[in-house]
Motif scaffolding. Structure first.
Motif, PDB file in Angstrom:
ATOM      1  N   LEU A  63      48.622  33.529  45.418  1.00 24.49           N
ATOM      2  CA  LEU A  63      47.496  34.003  46.228  1.00 24.49           C
ATOM      3  C   LEU A  63      46.229  33.657  45.447  1.00 24.49           C
ATOM      4  N   GLY A  64      45.260  34.533  45.387  1.00 21.20           N
ATOM      5  CA  GLY A  64      44.042  34.225  44.658  1.00 21.20           C
ATOM      6  C   GLY A  64      44.175  34.528  43.175  1.00 21.20           C
ATOM      7  N   VAL A  65      43.485  33.740  42.355  1.00 21.38           N
ATOM      8  CA  VAL A  65      43.507  33.963  40.902  1.00 21.38           C
ATOM      9  C   VAL A  65      42.095  34.182  40.357  1.00 21.38           C
ATOM     10  N   LEU A  66      41.146  34.379  41.269  1.00 24.04           N
ATOM     11  CA  LEU A  66      39.746  34.515  40.860  1.00 24.04           C
ATOM     12  C   LEU A  66      39.335  35.985  40.735  1.00 24.04           C
ATOM     13  N   HIS A  67      38.583  36.264  39.673  1.00 26.12           N
ATOM     14  CA  HIS A  67      38.132  37.633  39.415  1.00 26.12           C
ATOM     15  C   HIS A  67      36.658  37.613  39.013  1.00 26.12           C
ATOM     16  N   MET A  68      35.915  38.565  39.560  1.00 22.18           N
ATOM     17  CA  MET A  68      34.515  38.700  39.188  1.00 22.18           C
ATOM     18  C   MET A  68      34.444  39.562  37.932  1.00 22.18           C
ATOM     19  N   LEU A  69      33.809  39.020  36.899  1.00 21.92           N
ATOM     20  CA  LEU A  69      33.669  39.724  35.631  1.00 21.92           C
ATOM     21  C   LEU A  69      32.200  40.038  35.387  1.00 21.92           C
ATOM     22  N   SER A  70      31.973  41.142  34.691  1.00 19.43           N
ATOM     23  CA  SER A  70      30.597  41.572  34.412  1.00 19.43           C
ATOM     24  C   SER A  70      30.435  41.904  32.937  1.00 19.43           C
ATOM     25  N   LYS A  75      35.300  42.932  24.430  1.00 20.32           N
ATOM     26  CA  LYS A  75      35.530  44.256  25.028  1.00 20.32           C
ATOM     27  C   LYS A  75      34.361  44.719  25.912  1.00 20.32           C
ATOM     28  N   ASP A  76      33.230  44.024  25.819  1.00 18.14           N
ATOM     29  CA  ASP A  76      32.085  44.395  26.658  1.00 18.14           C
ATOM     30  C   ASP A  76      32.208  43.857  28.085  1.00 18.14           C
ATOM     31  N   VAL A  77      33.071  42.869  28.267  1.00 18.56           N
ATOM     32  CA  VAL A  77      33.261  42.257  29.576  1.00 18.56           C
ATOM     33  C   VAL A  77      34.269  43.074  30.382  1.00 18.56           C
ATOM     34  N   LYS A  78      33.950  43.335  31.638  1.00 17.59           N
ATOM     35  CA  LYS A  78      34.812  44.144  32.512  1.00 17.59           C
ATOM     36  C   LYS A  78      35.209  43.342  33.754  1.00 17.59           C
ATOM     37  N   ARG A  79      36.416  43.595  34.239  1.00 15.68           N
ATOM     38  CA  ARG A  79      36.864  43.013  35.508  1.00 15.68           C
ATOM     39  C   ARG A  79      36.364  43.943  36.608  1.00 15.68           C
ATOM     40  N   VAL A  80      35.476  43.457  37.498  1.00 20.18           N
ATOM     41  CA  VAL A  80      34.854  44.353  38.478  1.00 20.18           C
ATOM     42  C   VAL A  80      35.311  44.118  39.917  1.00 20.18           C
TER      43      VAL A  80
END
Length: 328
Positions: free
Chosen positions: A112-119, A201-206
């Motif tokens: 399916l999809g493998v894309l994730h928005m990270l912040s 560790k500052d990057v989050k999966r949003v």
């Protein structure tokens, strides 16, 4: 008489042994050689259990696996006949069908999809929060660009006015932009997304872009980014081998999703994902599936029509005809 009986038994035993050897040789001779090309990364993950079983001689077919690093290498392998079957992105499958004049069929969907928005320091709780942001991504003119634009538009955000989309050359450049702080919001594919989260560790999966696509999609369809294709000539000449492959491939995907520890190790062993710990983190977010038949046709047909609406070139110029879909 005893000597006669003993001699007769010896002859019968020898005959049985020879027959057994002959049966085994026949069994091995009946195995069809199948050349399979996989691209390192999510589209290749579902194959790792099958790869391992092949090295142990436990498969119905005689597989020769070739792992490549880019879709164009897989396209070349199918086009020149060195690959009978290949795991590729869905838009690449369509382009390959058009490039070869319909000599390729899609057998099943695998990802399916493998894309994730990270912040990195920006509060993002929904797609609406992307308004006004600068979003970094790779894949201009390919799946990522159109997936992002589709999700934004369906949520009432104009990609040309309400956000700024910065395209970078590749995933390494994307990660570098996040690490050095240039990018605060980025759409990143697996396993690169998990790699970034592990090192910063500052990057989050949003946002999971598969979930966001499915929320706004039509016809109960899904975001489908990976599949397996085969040369039509090979399918026609080896129908049983293809059926056996699909049975073994489906079982492989099920094993990978159910035994994460072993699957992660096999990803490293077979050069699909560089390190087992990274594979273990990434696999649950890769959207592995096995979908064939009518549902495959519905989901993939819907997806390719959407991509065609954005850019016909992204799928090879036109939506494939009915014979693109393997019916078994």
């Amino acid at each position: 008489m005893k000597k006669y009986v003993a001699l007769l038994l010896s002859v019968l035993m020898l005959t049985g042994l020879l027959a057994g050897c002959g049966a085994e040789e026949t069994k091995n001779a009946e195995k069809v050689k199948v050349n399979v090309t996989a691209i390192a990364g999510p589209t290749g993950v579902g194959l790792v259990d099958l790869m391992q079983k092949d090295t142990e001689g436990k498969t119905a077919n005689d597989y020769e696996f070739n792992v490549v690093t880019a879709p164009d290498q897989a396209v070349a392998a199918v086009s020149n006949g060195s690959a009978d079957i290949a795991a590729v992105p869905t838009n690449v499958a369509s382009a390959l069908y058009n490039k070869t004049g319909g000599k390729v069929q899609v057998l099943a969907l695998n990802t399916l999809g493998v894309l994730h928005m990270l912040s990195n320091g920006v509060e993002i709780n929904s797609v609406a929060d992307l308004k006004g942001q600068t979003i970094y991504t790779q894949g201009q003119g390919a799946n990522p660009e159109y997936i992002l634009k589709y999700v934004l538009e369906k949520n009432g955000i104009d990609p040309a006015k309400d956000v700024k989309i910065e395209y970078v050359a590749d995933n390494d450049a994307l990660l570098a932009a996040m690490v050095n702080g240039t990018a605060k919001v980025a759409m990143v594919p697996e396993p690169k997304a998990s790699a970034l989260l592990m090192q910063n560790k500052d990057v989050k999966r949003v946002l999971n872009m598969t979930e966001e696509w499915n929320k706004v999609g039509t016809n109960d369809t899904q975001l489908v980014m990976g599949c397996v294709v085969a040369r039509k000539e090979f399918v026609e000449k080896n129908p049983e081998a293809v059926k056996k492959f699909l049975e073994e491939y489906k079982a492989s995907i099920e094993t990978v999703t159910n035994d994460l520890e072993t699957a992660a190790a096999l990803c490293e062993t077979h050069n699909i994902i560089p390190k087992a710990p990274l594979a273990k983190a990434a696999i649950p977010n890769c959207g592995l599936v096995y979908v064939d038949g009518a549902q495959m046709k519905l989901w993939l047909g819907d997806y390719l029509n959407i991509l065609f609406g954005y850019n016909p070139k992204s799928i090879g110029g036109q939506v494939p005809a009915e014979d693109f879909y393997y019916a078994g």
